[in-house]
Design a protein around this motif. Structure first.
Motif, PDB file in Angstrom:
ATOM      1  N   VAL A   1       0.848  -1.195   0.000  1.00 25.01           N
ATOM      2  CA  VAL A   1       0.000   0.000   0.000  1.00 25.01           C
ATOM      3  C   VAL A   1       0.881   1.242   0.000  1.00 25.01           C
ATOM      4  CG1 VAL A   1      -1.875  -1.178   1.213  1.00 25.01           C
ATOM      5  CG2 VAL A   1      -0.184   0.078   2.517  1.00 25.01           C
ATOM      6  N   SER A   2       0.274   2.366  -0.316  1.00 25.87           N
ATOM      7  CA  SER A   2       1.010   3.628  -0.327  1.00 25.87           C
ATOM      8  C   SER A   2       1.295   4.065   1.105  1.00 25.87           C
ATOM      9  CB  SER A   2       0.191   4.689  -1.046  1.00 25.87           C
ATOM     10  OG  SER A   2       0.803   5.938  -0.926  1.00 25.87           O
ATOM     11  N   SER A   3       2.561   4.157   1.451  1.00 25.94           N
ATOM     12  CA  SER A   3       2.932   4.498   2.826  1.00 25.94           C
ATOM     13  C   SER A   3       2.554   5.935   3.169  1.00 25.94           C
ATOM     14  CB  SER A   3       4.418   4.261   3.054  1.00 25.94           C
ATOM     15  OG  SER A   3       5.186   5.073   2.191  1.00 25.94           O
ATOM     16  N   ASN A   4       2.696   6.870   2.230  1.00 22.88           N
ATOM     17  CA  ASN A   4       2.323   8.257   2.499  1.00 22.88           C
ATOM     18  C   ASN A   4       0.849   8.360   2.878  1.00 22.88           C
ATOM     19  OD1 ASN A   4       4.870   9.154   1.932  1.00 22.88           O
ATOM     20  ND2 ASN A   4       4.361  10.015  -0.061  1.00 22.88           N
ATOM     21  N   HIS A   5       0.008   7.653   2.159  1.00 23.42           N
ATOM     22  CA  HIS A   5      -1.430   7.694   2.422  1.00 23.42           C
ATOM     23  C   HIS A   5      -1.752   7.032   3.762  1.00 23.42           C
ATOM     24  CE1 HIS A   5      -2.862   9.051  -1.632  1.00 23.42           C
ATOM     25  NE2 HIS A   5      -1.580   8.787  -1.868  1.00 23.42           N
ATOM     26  N   LEU A   6      -1.086   5.940   4.045  1.00 24.10           N
ATOM     27  CA  LEU A   6      -1.299   5.268   5.325  1.00 24.10           C
ATOM     28  C   LEU A   6      -0.936   6.201   6.478  1.00 24.10           C
ATOM     29  CD1 LEU A   6      -0.811   1.666   6.148  1.00 24.10           C
ATOM     30  CD2 LEU A   6       0.347   3.251   7.637  1.00 24.10           C
ATOM     31  N   TYR A   7       0.205   6.869   6.396  1.00 18.01           N
ATOM     32  CA  TYR A   7       0.636   7.783   7.459  1.00 18.01           C
ATOM     33  C   TYR A   7      -0.332   8.947   7.621  1.00 18.01           C
ATOM     34  CZ  TYR A   7       5.172   5.433   6.935  1.00 18.01           C
ATOM     35  OH  TYR A   7       6.178   4.503   6.858  1.00 18.01           O
ATOM     36  N   ALA A   8      -0.747   9.514   6.507  1.00 17.79           N
ATOM     37  CA  ALA A   8      -1.635  10.686   6.563  1.00 17.79           C
ATOM     38  C   ALA A   8      -2.958  10.341   7.243  1.00 17.79           C
ATOM     39  CB  ALA A   8      -1.889  11.218   5.155  1.00 17.79           C
ATOM     40  N   PHE A   9      -3.574   9.227   6.853  1.00 21.59           N
ATOM     41  CA  PHE A   9      -4.858   8.875   7.445  1.00 21.59           C
ATOM     42  C   PHE A   9      -4.714   8.289   8.844  1.00 21.59           C
ATOM     43  CE2 PHE A   9      -6.550   9.746   3.335  1.00 21.59           C
ATOM     44  CZ  PHE A   9      -7.824  10.214   3.626  1.00 21.59           C
ATOM     45  N   PHE A  10      -3.584   7.691   9.133  1.00 17.29           N
ATOM     46  CA  PHE A  10      -3.331   7.225  10.493  1.00 17.29           C
ATOM     47  C   PHE A  10      -3.270   8.420  11.447  1.00 17.29           C
ATOM     48  CE2 PHE A  10      -0.524   6.086  14.004  1.00 17.29           C
ATOM     49  CZ  PHE A  10      -1.099   4.901  14.450  1.00 17.29           C
TER      50      PHE A  10
ATOM     51  N   LEU B   1      -4.433  11.519  10.941  1.00 19.27           N
ATOM     52  CA  LEU B   1      -5.741  12.164  11.003  1.00 19.27           C
ATOM     53  C   LEU B   1      -6.685  11.392  11.919  1.00 19.27           C
ATOM     54  CD1 LEU B   1      -7.682  14.389   9.957  1.00 19.27           C
ATOM     55  CD2 LEU B   1      -8.346  12.756   8.180  1.00 19.27           C
ATOM     56  N   SER B   2      -6.672  10.080  11.832  1.00 26.70           N
ATOM     57  CA  SER B   2      -7.551   9.250  12.658  1.00 26.70           C
ATOM     58  C   SER B   2      -7.180   9.325  14.131  1.00 26.70           C
ATOM     59  CB  SER B   2      -7.504   7.795  12.186  1.00 26.70           C
ATOM     60  OG  SER B   2      -7.905   7.694  10.851  1.00 26.70           O
ATOM     61  N   VAL B   3      -5.893   9.275  14.433  1.00 26.23           N
ATOM     62  CA  VAL B   3      -5.454   9.377  15.830  1.00 26.23           C
ATOM     63  C   VAL B   3      -5.889  10.715  16.415  1.00 26.23           C
ATOM     64  CG1 VAL B   3      -3.421   9.617  17.315  1.00 26.23           C
ATOM     65  CG2 VAL B   3      -3.542   7.749  15.672  1.00 26.23           C
ATOM     66  N   VAL B   4      -5.648  11.790  15.678  1.00 24.99           N
ATOM     67  CA  VAL B   4      -6.047  13.110  16.165  1.00 24.99           C
ATOM     68  C   VAL B   4      -7.563  13.174  16.343  1.00 24.99           C
ATOM     69  CG1 VAL B   4      -6.160  15.568  15.563  1.00 24.99           C
ATOM     70  CG2 VAL B   4      -4.048  14.305  15.224  1.00 24.99           C
TER      71      VAL B   4
ATOM     72  N   LEU C   1      -7.425   3.433   3.722  1.00 19.67           N
ATOM     73  CA  LEU C   1      -8.320   2.614   4.542  1.00 19.67           C
ATOM     74  C   LEU C   1      -7.575   1.904   5.672  1.00 19.67           C
ATOM     75  CD1 LEU C   1     -10.608   1.130   1.765  1.00 19.67           C
ATOM     76  CD2 LEU C   1     -11.223   2.828   3.492  1.00 19.67           C
ATOM     77  N   ILE C   2      -6.406   1.391   5.399  1.00 19.91           N
ATOM     78  CA  ILE C   2      -5.648   0.687   6.444  1.00 19.91           C
ATOM     79  C   ILE C   2      -5.233   1.656   7.542  1.00 19.91           C
ATOM     80  CG2 ILE C   2      -3.479  -0.525   6.911  1.00 19.91           C
ATOM     81  CD1 ILE C   2      -3.865  -1.921   4.181  1.00 19.91           C
ATOM     82  N   GLY C   3      -4.845   2.880   7.176  1.00 18.58           N
ATOM     83  CA  GLY C   3      -4.501   3.885   8.184  1.00 18.58           C
ATOM     84  C   GLY C   3      -5.661   4.166   9.120  1.00 18.58           C
ATOM     85  N   VAL C   4      -6.866   4.247   8.568  1.00 14.69           N
ATOM     86  CA  VAL C   4      -8.062   4.493   9.395  1.00 14.69           C
ATOM     87  C   VAL C   4      -8.428   3.253  10.195  1.00 14.69           C
ATOM     88  CG1 VAL C   4     -10.530   5.010   9.317  1.00 14.69           C
ATOM     89  CG2 VAL C   4      -8.965   6.266   7.837  1.00 14.69           C
ATOM     90  N   ILE C   5      -8.399   2.096   9.565  1.00 15.11           N
ATOM     91  CA  ILE C   5      -8.855   0.865  10.224  1.00 15.11           C
ATOM     92  C   ILE C   5      -7.942   0.481  11.392  1.00 15.11           C
ATOM     93  CG2 ILE C   5      -9.130  -1.624   9.842  1.00 15.11           C
ATOM     94  CD1 ILE C   5     -10.304  -0.875   7.067  1.00 15.11           C
ATOM     95  N   ILE C   6      -6.651   0.712  11.273  1.00 18.68           N
ATOM     96  CA  ILE C   6      -5.741   0.421  12.392  1.00 18.68           C
ATOM     97  C   ILE C   6      -6.155   1.210  13.625  1.00 18.68           C
ATOM     98  CG2 ILE C   6      -3.377   0.778  13.243  1.00 18.68           C
ATOM     99  CD1 ILE C   6      -2.396   0.097  10.414  1.00 18.68           C
ATOM    100  N   VAL C   7      -6.432   2.490  13.440  1.00 16.69           N
ATOM    101  CA  VAL C   7      -6.812   3.337  14.570  1.00 16.69           C
ATOM    102  C   VAL C   7      -8.203   2.962  15.092  1.00 16.69           C
ATOM    103  CG1 VAL C   7      -7.174   5.719  15.324  1.00 16.69           C
ATOM    104  CG2 VAL C   7      -5.329   5.183  13.752  1.00 16.69           C
ATOM    105  N   ILE C   8      -9.116   2.565  14.208  1.00 12.43           N
ATOM    106  CA  ILE C   8     -10.444   2.128  14.654  1.00 12.43           C
ATOM    107  C   ILE C   8     -10.310   0.898  15.543  1.00 12.43           C
ATOM    108  CG2 ILE C   8     -12.619   1.097  13.889  1.00 12.43           C
ATOM    109  CD1 ILE C   8     -12.524   2.998  11.483  1.00 12.43           C
TER     110      ILE C   8
END
Length: 131
Positions: free
Chosen positions: A50-59, A61-64, A110-117
């Motif tokens: 997966v795209s690491s930049n996208h994962l970091y960005a949504f991770f 955002l989700s944590v915040v 999606l993975i960035g968000v789902i990890i935090v969920i």
């Protein structure tokens, strides 16, 4: 009374604004600024599946988001919002010039968000177990 302008909510809203701006900018805003090349995308780490930049960005955002809105009643609404945002922003790449839709980017979002969920879900369950 709900204070929508609290410090933490402003940080979450600011992150949302920045992420949406970067996603909807034709080309790469950061590439224009850093490399004087609007077609070159800066890469934090190399991509695997997966795209690491996208994962970091949504991770981030989700944590915040989940740290800002700690109430259990908001957890489901925030989860739906973040998943929808990650899908909709990537779909916009079909129509934005100099941008392209990529499944690896969508899955990174999606993975960035789902990890935090999942982390938030287990923390809520653990908190309920302690009480």
């Amino acid at each position: 009374m709900i204070n929508i302008f609290s410090r933490y909510k402003l940080i979450f809203y600011f992150f949302n604004f920045v992420l949406i701006f970067l996603y909807l900018f034709p080309g790469s805003f950061l590439g224009c600024y850093l490399y004087d090349d609007c077609l070159k995308q800066p890469q934090i780490t190399s991509d695997f599946i997966v795209s690491s930049n996208h994962l970091y960005a949504f991770f981030i955002l989700s944590v915040v988001g989940f740290l800002t809105f700690k109430k259990r009643s908001v957890f489901k609404i925030l989860s739906i919002y973040l998943i929808s945002l990650s899908i909709i922003l990537e779909l916009f790449h079909f129509i934005i010039p100099e941008r392209s839709f990529e499944l690896s980017d969508l899955f990174g979002n999606l993975i960035g968000v789902i990890i935090v969920i999942f982390l938030g879900f287990f923390l809520i369950k653990n908190e309920n177990y302690k009480n």
